[in-house]
Enzyme design. Structure first.
Site, PDB file in Angstrom:
ATOM      1  N   THR A  92      -7.043  35.069  -8.536  1.00 58.40           N
ATOM      2  CA  THR A  92      -7.446  35.470  -7.187  1.00 58.40           C
ATOM      3  C   THR A  92      -7.371  34.267  -6.260  1.00 58.40           C
ATOM      4  OG1 THR A  92      -9.067  36.785  -5.996  1.00 58.40           O
ATOM      5  CG2 THR A  92      -9.924  34.968  -7.305  1.00 58.40           C
ATOM      6  N   LYS A 142     -13.945  40.920  -2.932  1.00 60.54           N
ATOM      7  CA  LYS A 142     -14.436  39.743  -3.648  1.00 60.54           C
ATOM      8  C   LYS A 142     -15.279  38.836  -2.765  1.00 60.54           C
ATOM      9  CE  LYS A 142     -10.193  39.903  -6.260  1.00 60.54           C
ATOM     10  NZ  LYS A 142      -8.913  39.224  -6.463  1.00 60.54           N
ATOM     11  N   GLY A 200     -18.040  34.431  -2.187  1.00 59.06           N
ATOM     12  CA  GLY A 200     -16.763  34.913  -2.687  1.00 59.06           C
ATOM     13  C   GLY A 200     -16.584  34.435  -4.111  1.00 59.06           C
ATOM     14  N   SER A 228      -6.422  31.129  -8.445  1.00 52.66           N
ATOM     15  CA  SER A 228      -5.028  30.775  -8.714  1.00 52.66           C
ATOM     16  C   SER A 228      -4.269  30.380  -7.455  1.00 52.66           C
ATOM     17  CB  SER A 228      -4.316  31.934  -9.400  1.00 52.66           C
ATOM     18  OG  SER A 228      -4.351  33.081  -8.576  1.00 52.66           O
TER      19      SER A 228
END
Length: 187
Positions: free
Chosen positions: A16, A48, A60, A139
């Site tokens: 994410t 998120k 988050g 990521s």
């Protein structure tokens, strides 16, 4: 195979992108909506990023969803215990996360922000405050972070910088999509 027995080449928390930018009296936290398991997209519109502490804190997460919800619940409890003290609540959560046998197995990272501070929380007990008010995790976090830093010196506001930086990350990271949720607070 149990989730915590997954091989190291499949780190769930990397899939994410979460980004925070502080600029011009606003803090903006954005996150993409993609949920992936391995190379498969299983959901494109996950939220998120959410408000905590009656709306005074934005959080988050990057990582396993159930683990992140557990951490959000624990952080909410710490914020009730230490109202209007985000740093203190996060340090207390990090202590629990590092020492509690159950929490220690959680695979997630969090960014949290209030009107005064932005922080990154990790399972290794880290509570980190970025030097320049910009931080990214997941990521695509480094791609979004680099883009946000490049845009920070422009006339763009914090929310626009998050939107543009997240779009750049989505162009580069296959685990990041363009379905972005952004929450803002006045600082």
């Amino acid at each position: 195979m149990a989730p915590n027995d997954l091989p190291n080449h499949f780190p769930a928390w990397h899939g994410t992108t979460i980004l925070t930018v502080r600029k011009g009296g606003i803090v903006a936290v954005g996150g993409d909506g993609q949920v992936s398991i391995g190379q498969t997209i299983v959901k494109a519109n996950a939220k998120k990023v959410r408000r905590l502490a009656k709306g005074d804190v934005i959080g988050g997460f990057a990582g396993a969803t159930a683990d992140a919800f557990t951490l959000f619940e624990r952080l909410e409890a710490k914020l009730e215990q230490y109202p209007a003290q985000l740093m203190r609540a996060c340090v207390e959560l990090a202590k629990d996360w590092r020492t509690d046998r159950y929490l220690r197995r959680l695979e997630a990272m969090m960014i949290v922000a209030d009107k005064d501070v932005s922080l990154v929380l990790t399972g290794t007990g880290d509570v980190l405050e970025p030097e320049n008010g910009i931080v990214g995790i997941g990521s695509g976090g480094n791609y979004a972070l680099a883009a946000a830093r490049a845009l920070a010196d422009t006339d763009l506001d914090a929310e626009t910088i998050v939107k543009k930086a997240m779009a750049i990350a989505a162009d580069i990271c296959v685990y990041t999509n363009r379905n972005v949720t952004i929450e803002t607070l006045k600082t």
